[in-house]
Design a protein around this motif. Structure first.
Motif, mmCIF file in Angstrom:
data_model
loop_
_atom_site.group_PDB
_atom_site.id
_atom_site.type_symbol
_atom_site.label_atom_id
_atom_site.label_comp_id
_atom_site.label_asym_id
_atom_site.label_seq_id
_atom_site.Cartn_x
_atom_site.Cartn_y
_atom_site.Cartn_z
ATOM 1 N N THR A 162 0.831 -1.290 -0.198
ATOM 2 C CA THR A 162 0.069 0.051 0.202
ATOM 3 C C THR A 162 1.001 1.391 -0.152
ATOM 4 O O THR A 162 2.007 1.168 0.713
ATOM 5 C CB THR A 162 -0.802 -0.085 1.282
ATOM 6 O OG1 THR A 162 0.046 -0.195 2.595
ATOM 7 C CG2 THR A 162 -1.856 -1.093 1.324
ATOM 8 N N ARG A 187 -0.492 13.233 14.754
ATOM 9 C CA ARG A 187 -1.993 13.628 14.159
ATOM 10 C C ARG A 187 -2.407 15.242 14.591
ATOM 11 O O ARG A 187 -2.982 15.806 13.617
ATOM 12 C CB ARG A 187 -2.904 12.608 14.735
ATOM 13 C CG ARG A 187 -4.199 12.488 13.919
ATOM 14 C CD ARG A 187 -5.098 11.578 14.711
ATOM 15 N NE ARG A 187 -4.887 10.353 14.153
ATOM 16 C CZ ARG A 187 -4.362 9.390 14.816
ATOM 17 N NH1 ARG A 187 -4.225 9.496 16.159
ATOM 18 N NH2 ARG A 187 -4.116 8.118 14.192
ATOM 19 N N ARG A 198 -12.155 15.647 2.630
ATOM 20 C CA ARG A 198 -12.210 14.135 2.952
ATOM 21 C C ARG A 198 -10.728 13.683 2.602
ATOM 22 O O ARG A 198 -10.454 12.663 3.312
ATOM 23 C CB ARG A 198 -13.192 13.770 1.771
ATOM 24 C CG ARG A 198 -13.505 12.099 1.701
ATOM 25 C CD ARG A 198 -14.057 11.686 2.995
ATOM 26 N NE ARG A 198 -14.199 10.310 3.104
ATOM 27 C CZ ARG A 198 -14.543 9.511 4.026
ATOM 28 N NH1 ARG A 198 -14.612 10.034 5.305
ATOM 29 N NH2 ARG A 198 -14.522 8.274 4.073
ATOM 30 N N SER A 199 -10.188 14.028 1.574
ATOM 31 C CA SER A 199 -8.731 13.628 1.576
ATOM 32 C C SER A 199 -7.749 13.547 2.732
ATOM 33 O O SER A 199 -6.889 12.864 3.025
ATOM 34 C CB SER A 199 -8.114 14.118 0.318
ATOM 35 O OG SER A 199 -8.107 15.532 0.337
ATOM 36 N N GLN A 200 -8.000 14.916 3.433
ATOM 37 C CA GLN A 200 -7.263 15.222 4.470
ATOM 38 C C GLN A 200 -7.692 14.317 5.696
ATOM 39 O O GLN A 200 -6.790 13.956 6.545
ATOM 40 C CB GLN A 200 -7.590 16.798 4.922
ATOM 41 C CG GLN A 200 -6.658 17.402 3.913
ATOM 42 C CD GLN A 200 -7.010 19.208 4.168
ATOM 43 O OE1 GLN A 200 -8.284 19.400 4.844
ATOM 44 N NE2 GLN A 200 -6.195 20.013 3.747
ATOM 45 N N GLN A 201 -8.988 13.906 5.892
ATOM 46 C CA GLN A 201 -9.273 13.040 6.746
ATOM 47 C C GLN A 201 -8.825 11.680 6.521
ATOM 48 O O GLN A 201 -8.456 10.834 7.413
ATOM 49 C CB GLN A 201 -10.907 12.741 6.756
ATOM 50 C CG GLN A 201 -11.595 14.276 7.403
ATOM 51 C CD GLN A 201 -12.963 14.157 7.208
ATOM 52 O OE1 GLN A 201 -13.609 13.067 6.695
ATOM 53 N NE2 GLN A 201 -13.713 15.104 7.690
ATOM 54 N N ASP A 202 -8.636 11.248 5.117
ATOM 55 C CA ASP A 202 -8.054 9.995 4.752
ATOM 56 C C ASP A 202 -6.552 10.114 5.411
ATOM 57 O O ASP A 202 -6.344 8.762 5.638
ATOM 58 C CB ASP A 202 -8.198 9.829 3.554
ATOM 59 C CG ASP A 202 -9.669 9.319 3.190
ATOM 60 O OD1 ASP A 202 -10.568 9.098 3.795
ATOM 61 O OD2 ASP A 202 -10.118 9.527 1.892
ATOM 62 N N LEU A 203 -5.851 11.055 5.174
ATOM 63 C CA LEU A 203 -4.531 11.131 5.823
ATOM 64 C C LEU A 203 -4.401 11.017 7.194
ATOM 65 O O LEU A 203 -3.634 10.283 7.574
ATOM 66 C CB LEU A 203 -3.796 12.487 5.048
ATOM 67 C CG LEU A 203 -3.659 12.474 3.711
ATOM 68 C CD1 LEU A 203 -3.110 13.684 3.520
ATOM 69 C CD2 LEU A 203 -2.416 11.511 3.205
ATOM 70 N N HIS A 253 -6.582 9.520 9.211
ATOM 71 C CA HIS A 253 -6.910 7.990 9.517
ATOM 72 C C HIS A 253 -5.853 7.132 9.155
ATOM 73 O O HIS A 253 -5.810 6.101 9.448
ATOM 74 C CB HIS A 253 -8.305 7.409 8.775
ATOM 75 C CG HIS A 253 -9.327 8.400 9.603
ATOM 76 N ND1 HIS A 253 -9.776 8.323 10.786
ATOM 77 C CD2 HIS A 253 -10.311 9.134 9.066
ATOM 78 C CE1 HIS A 253 -10.789 9.108 10.903
ATOM 79 N NE2 HIS A 253 -11.117 9.536 9.988
ATOM 80 N N SER A 254 -4.802 7.645 8.365
ATOM 81 C CA SER A 254 -3.904 6.597 7.734
ATOM 82 C C SER A 254 -2.743 6.388 8.828
ATOM 83 O O SER A 254 -1.759 5.712 8.879
ATOM 84 C CB SER A 254 -3.301 6.839 6.640
ATOM 85 O OG SER A 254 -2.588 8.061 6.605
#
Length: 109
Positions: A16, A51, A77-82, A84-85
Protein backbone atom coordinates in the motif's frame (compact mmCIF):
# COMPACT_ATOMS: atom_id res chain seq x y z
CA UNK A 1 0.13 -17.74 -16.93
CA UNK A 2 -2.89 -16.16 -15.20
CA UNK A 3 -3.46 -19.37 -13.23
CA UNK A 4 0.14 -19.25 -11.96
CA UNK A 5 -0.24 -15.61 -10.88
CA UNK A 6 -3.45 -16.39 -8.97
CA UNK A 7 -1.87 -19.38 -7.26
CA UNK A 8 1.07 -17.34 -5.91
CA UNK A 9 -0.70 -14.04 -5.25
CA UNK A 10 -0.93 -14.77 -1.51
CA UNK A 11 2.86 -15.08 -1.29
CA UNK A 12 3.44 -11.50 -2.46
CA UNK A 13 1.09 -9.12 -0.67
CA UNK A 14 0.33 -5.87 -2.42
CA UNK A 15 2.16 -2.88 -1.03
CA UNK A 16 0.00 0.00 0.00
CA UNK A 17 1.19 3.49 -0.75
CA UNK A 18 2.03 5.56 2.32
CA UNK A 19 2.60 9.29 2.00
CA UNK A 20 6.29 10.14 2.65
CA UNK A 21 5.61 12.40 5.65
CA UNK A 22 3.38 9.77 7.25
CA UNK A 23 6.02 7.13 6.54
CA UNK A 24 8.57 9.36 8.29
CA UNK A 25 6.27 9.67 11.32
CA UNK A 26 5.80 5.90 11.46
CA UNK A 27 9.53 5.28 11.12
CA UNK A 28 10.44 7.79 13.82
CA UNK A 29 7.87 6.38 16.24
CA UNK A 30 8.86 2.78 15.50
CA UNK A 31 12.57 3.55 15.89
CA UNK A 32 12.00 5.33 19.19
CA UNK A 33 9.93 2.42 20.47
CA UNK A 34 12.13 -0.45 19.33
CA UNK A 35 15.64 1.02 19.42
CA UNK A 36 15.44 3.61 22.19
CA UNK A 37 13.11 1.74 24.50
CA UNK A 38 10.31 4.31 24.52
CA UNK A 39 7.28 2.74 26.20
CA UNK A 40 4.14 1.88 24.26
CA UNK A 41 2.00 4.65 25.83
CA UNK A 42 4.70 7.22 25.07
CA UNK A 43 5.00 5.98 21.47
CA UNK A 44 1.22 6.19 21.13
CA UNK A 45 1.43 9.77 22.40
CA UNK A 46 3.99 10.53 19.68
CA UNK A 47 1.62 9.18 17.02
CA UNK A 48 -1.23 11.28 18.45
CA UNK A 49 1.04 14.33 18.45
CA UNK A 50 1.81 13.80 14.75
CA UNK A 51 -1.92 13.62 14.08
CA UNK A 52 -2.60 16.84 16.03
CA UNK A 53 0.21 18.68 14.23
CA UNK A 54 -1.21 17.53 10.91
CA UNK A 55 -4.71 18.75 11.84
CA UNK A 56 -3.22 22.10 12.83
CA UNK A 57 -1.43 22.34 9.49
CA UNK A 58 -4.63 21.51 7.63
CA UNK A 59 -6.63 24.09 9.57
CA UNK A 60 -4.04 26.82 9.20
CA UNK A 61 -3.88 26.27 5.45
CA UNK A 62 -7.65 26.19 5.13
CA UNK A 63 -9.06 28.92 2.92
CA UNK A 64 -12.32 28.99 4.87
CA UNK A 65 -12.13 32.07 7.10
CA UNK A 66 -15.74 31.95 8.17
CA UNK A 67 -16.95 30.06 11.21
CA UNK A 68 -17.95 26.50 10.33
CA UNK A 69 -21.65 26.01 9.93
CA UNK A 70 -23.56 23.05 11.29
CA UNK A 71 -22.44 19.84 9.58
CA UNK A 72 -19.45 21.51 7.90
CA UNK A 73 -16.00 20.08 8.46
CA UNK A 74 -13.02 22.37 7.84
CA UNK A 75 -10.96 19.31 6.95
CA UNK A 76 -11.56 17.82 3.49
CA UNK A 77 -12.26 14.16 2.84
CA UNK A 78 -8.75 13.51 1.47
CA UNK A 79 -7.25 15.19 4.54
CA UNK A 80 -9.41 13.03 6.79
CA UNK A 81 -8.14 9.94 4.94
CA UNK A 82 -4.56 11.06 5.61
CA UNK A 83 -5.36 11.53 9.29
CA UNK A 84 -6.92 8.08 9.49
CA UNK A 85 -3.83 6.55 7.88
CA UNK A 86 -1.79 7.43 10.99
CA UNK A 87 -2.36 4.56 13.42
CA UNK A 88 -3.30 5.15 17.04
CA UNK A 89 -1.08 2.36 18.38
CA UNK A 90 2.61 1.72 17.79
CA UNK A 91 1.90 -2.00 17.27
CA UNK A 92 -0.24 -1.09 14.26
CA UNK A 93 2.58 1.13 12.96
CA UNK A 94 5.05 -1.76 13.29
CA UNK A 95 2.75 -4.15 11.44
CA UNK A 96 2.02 -1.57 8.73
CA UNK A 97 5.78 -1.21 8.18
CA UNK A 98 6.06 -5.01 8.22
CA UNK A 99 8.48 -4.93 11.14
CA UNK A 100 8.21 -7.98 13.29
CA UNK A 101 10.36 -7.72 16.43
CA UNK A 102 12.04 -10.89 17.63
CA UNK A 103 11.08 -11.82 21.15
CA UNK A 104 12.96 -14.34 23.23
CA UNK A 105 10.74 -15.70 25.96
CA UNK A 106 12.27 -17.08 29.09
CA UNK A 107 10.54 -19.03 31.77
CA UNK A 108 10.70 -17.31 35.11
CA UNK A 109 9.43 -18.43 38.44
Amino acid sequence: MALFEQATEHLFPRRTFIQPFILAALLVTSALHTLSGVSRPAANLILTTFRVVLVGAFLSCSKEDSAPSKGFSPVSRSQQDLLHSIPQDVRTALSRLNIQPNFIRYASC
